[in-house]
Design an enzyme around this catalytic site. Structure first.
Site, PDB file in Angstrom:
ATOM      1  N   SER A   1      46.152  28.633  43.125  1.00 58.23           N
ATOM      2  CA  SER A   1      46.424  29.231  44.448  1.00 58.23           C
ATOM      3  C   SER A   1      46.216  28.495  45.444  1.00 58.23           C
ATOM      4  O   SER A   1      47.339  27.563  45.607  1.00 58.23           O
ATOM      5  CB  SER A   1      45.019  30.442  44.431  1.00 58.23           C
ATOM      6  OG  SER A   1      45.438  31.290  45.573  1.00 58.23           O
TER       7      SER A   1
ATOM      8  N   ARG B   1      38.521  40.957  52.572  1.00 55.57           N
ATOM      9  CA  ARG B   1      38.227  40.547  51.346  1.00 55.57           C
ATOM     10  C   ARG B   1      38.591  41.739  50.489  1.00 55.57           C
ATOM     11  O   ARG B   1      39.034  41.324  49.231  1.00 55.57           O
ATOM     12  CB  ARG B   1      36.673  39.972  51.350  1.00 55.57           C
ATOM     13  CG  ARG B   1      36.330  39.631  49.755  1.00 55.57           C
ATOM     14  CD  ARG B   1      37.208  38.383  49.325  1.00 55.57           C
ATOM     15  NE  ARG B   1      36.491  37.802  48.117  1.00 55.57           N
ATOM     16  CZ  ARG B   1      36.806  36.514  47.762  1.00 55.57           C
ATOM     17  NH1 ARG B   1      37.846  35.919  48.381  1.00 55.57           N
ATOM     18  NH2 ARG B   1      36.417  36.202  46.703  1.00 55.57           N
TER      19      ARG B   1
ATOM     20  N   ASP C   1      50.282  38.204  37.433  1.00 56.35           N
ATOM     21  CA  ASP C   1      50.014  37.525  38.824  1.00 56.35           C
ATOM     22  C   ASP C   1      50.807  38.301  39.864  1.00 56.35           C
ATOM     23  O   ASP C   1      52.267  38.379  39.767  1.00 56.35           O
ATOM     24  CB  ASP C   1      50.226  36.085  38.952  1.00 56.35           C
ATOM     25  CG  ASP C   1      49.681  35.660  40.203  1.00 56.35           C
ATOM     26  OD1 ASP C   1      49.273  36.512  41.123  1.00 56.35           O
ATOM     27  OD2 ASP C   1      49.270  34.401  40.497  1.00 56.35           O
TER      28      ASP C   1
ATOM     29  N   HIS D   1      46.118  37.239  39.202  1.00 57.31           N
ATOM     30  CA  HIS D   1      46.073  36.039  39.646  1.00 57.31           C
ATOM     31  C   HIS D   1      44.661  35.497  39.582  1.00 57.31           C
ATOM     32  O   HIS D   1      44.879  34.513  39.376  1.00 57.31           O
ATOM     33  CB  HIS D   1      46.217  36.445  41.312  1.00 57.31           C
ATOM     34  CG  HIS D   1      46.165  35.088  41.972  1.00 57.31           C
ATOM     35  ND1 HIS D   1      47.215  34.113  42.221  1.00 57.31           N
ATOM     36  CD2 HIS D   1      45.282  34.695  43.072  1.00 57.31           C
ATOM     37  CE1 HIS D   1      46.917  33.322  42.969  1.00 57.31           C
ATOM     38  NE2 HIS D   1      45.745  33.607  43.309  1.00 57.31           N
ATOM     39  N   ASP D   2      43.878  36.245  39.403  1.00 56.95           N
ATOM     40  CA  ASP D   2      42.142  35.458  39.260  1.00 56.95           C
ATOM     41  C   ASP D   2      42.250  35.415  37.714  1.00 56.95           C
ATOM     42  O   ASP D   2      41.083  34.723  37.365  1.00 56.95           O
ATOM     43  CB  ASP D   2      41.283  36.669  39.557  1.00 56.95           C
ATOM     44  CG  ASP D   2      40.944  36.400  41.013  1.00 56.95           C
ATOM     45  OD1 ASP D   2      41.196  35.450  41.695  1.00 56.95           O
ATOM     46  OD2 ASP D   2      39.934  37.137  41.525  1.00 56.95           O
TER      47      ASP D   2
END
Length: 445
Positions: free
Chosen positions: A218, A280, A370, A403-404
């Protein structure tokens, strides 16, 4: 690896991870501000022989302090910063002990330098018998410039402001009723080039001239690309993960909305707690994929107009967790750094496209689901590097979580790191690839 319980253990147990502080030359930022003092906090895990050398070049924290400092926001007064910088100044041997290869890890947006050990963000792949084995390599990770975990940043007193971005002229004078934000309440602009130059200065201070492997995901992957372009002779192999050559409009757009959530909080800039939580929550949705959220946050069987859905509770939890461990001004600075990422804009006297400067062998990793950085970015990067005659491979990391995935899919990530360590070294400090035929590249997987 279990934590060592005796904080006064001598070098026989020095393979325990440690945190250290470096006092470095002032850092001029790309937009015109200057970071001074340039105090950087790093993390090390390596062979016992390293510890005496590390102590000669930096202020090494005790094992107890290293364990206690995990994800703890650091806020210091100007006098505390001066004292910390003075305490971190060392003038020991310039070279690191031979012949241990160095692996440099770069953390993502709100991570810290604790890459491995208990609670580290890559703990399952770092340790004895794991792909990144500190008995075989020297592991280093630095807290990125702009963060709030010990490197001088926006949480500290005296960090430069947006008004110090002198490269683009003076900040606008706002007339009464002008709704633009007063730049005096914003941190100075950072870019991944600035973050990469901070890390290079830290490597210089430690006497690390060559890095066997540099990797990160990232925002960390953006910094990896900048490092390989700024100091091409220094990095033999690189593994950018779930990133891109430049921040797309998609990425910048999400960051813009997250930034507004913070700036519109009535408590900004003193304590925009709810704004940071909402920023967040928004980011968390981009870090995950629909299938993964559906699997983990299932709809309840019973329906109520007054009950939160599981995903709502999950997002509130993620927002509260970050608010408790992070600084809002640091978050703004790091979002901005991601926005300003562009490998084509090399801040060197010669300039030119950053991709043309890279010499490292590369394994680019894309994550199949992602949503923030679609894997096509990494496929394209690999293809473009091969076209320059470099050894460049691509690997897909499959994750229902999106993505994570590079912080979740340990069984899939481990063999990819082993594959990266086995890449042939880059063309090195004494040569440039002469043509695409000059280096034989493997086909993508």
């Amino acid at each position: 690896m279990r934590p060592v319980r005796n904080p006064v253990e001598l070098p026989a147990r020095a393979e325990t991870p440690r945190v250290f502080d470096l006092s470095l030359p002032d850092l001029p930022l790309e937009a015109g501000a200057r970071v001074a003092p340039h105090l950087v906090r790093g993390w090390w895990w390596g062979p016992p022989e390293d510890l005496a050398w590390l102590r000669s070049r930096s202020r090494v924290h005790s094992e107890e302090a290293t364990r206690a400092g995990r994800l703890q926001v650091v806020r210091r007064s100007a006098s505390e910063l001066r004292d910390a910088a003075a305490d971190a100044r060392r003038d020991g041997p310039r070279r690191a002990p031979d012949p241990v290869p160095t692996v440099l890890l770069v953390h993502a947006l709100t991570g810290d330098m604790h890459a491995g050990g208990e609670g580290g963000w890559w703990e399952p792949v770092i340790g004895k018998g794991r792909p990144l084995d500190p008995s075989r390599v020297r592991l280093l990770c630095f807290n990125n410039q702009g963060s709030c975990y010990g490197t001088f940043g926006p949480a500290d007193e005296g960090f430069p402001l947006r008004t110090d971005d002198t490269r683009f002229g003076p900040s606008p004078v706002l007339a009464k009723g002008d709704l633009r934000l007063d730049e005096r309440s914003l941190p100075a602009t950072l870019t991944p080039w600035d973050q990469a130059r901070s890390i290079l200065a830290a490597l210089d201070a430690l006497g690390i001239e060559e890095v066997a492997l540099v990797t990160g995901g990232s925002l960390g992957g953006m910094v990896v690309l900048c490092l390989a372009a700024l100091a091409p002779e220094r990095f033999q192999r690189m593994v950018p993960i779930a990133t891109a050559e430049s921040a797309s409009a998609w990425v910048v757009g999400w960051n813009h909305v997250a930034r507004q959530a913070i700036l519109l909080d009535p408590e900004y800039p003193e304590s925009p707690r709810r704004g940071l939580e909402l920023a967040r929550q928004l980011a968390t949705l981009t870090y995950r994929a629909e299938a993964g959220l559906d699997a983990l946050q299932k709809r309840p069987q019973a329906w109520s107009s007054r009950a939160l859905y599981p995903v709502e509770s999950y997002l509130e939890h993620q927002g509260a967790k970050l608010e408790a461990r992070f600084d809002a001004r640091s978050y703004l600075a790091l979002l901005g750094a991601m926005d300003h990422h562009d490998l084509a804009r090399v801040p060197t006297p010669r300039g030119g496209p950053g991709l043309d400067r890279i010499r490292a062998s590369t394994l680019s990793i894309g994550i199949d689901r992602d949503q923030l950085f679609p894997p096509e970015h990494m496929v394209t990067l690999s293809r473009r590097l091969r076209a320059q005659g470099l050894h460049a491979e691509y690997a897909a990391l499959c994750s229902v979580h999106g993505h994570d995935g590079f912080l979740i899919e340990w069984d899939a990530l481990a063999p990819l790191l082993l594959r990266a360590l086995a890449l042939p070294p880059g063309v090195g400090r004494d040569a440039r690839p002469s043509s695409p035929a000059g280096v034989r590249a493997r086909k993508t997987s």
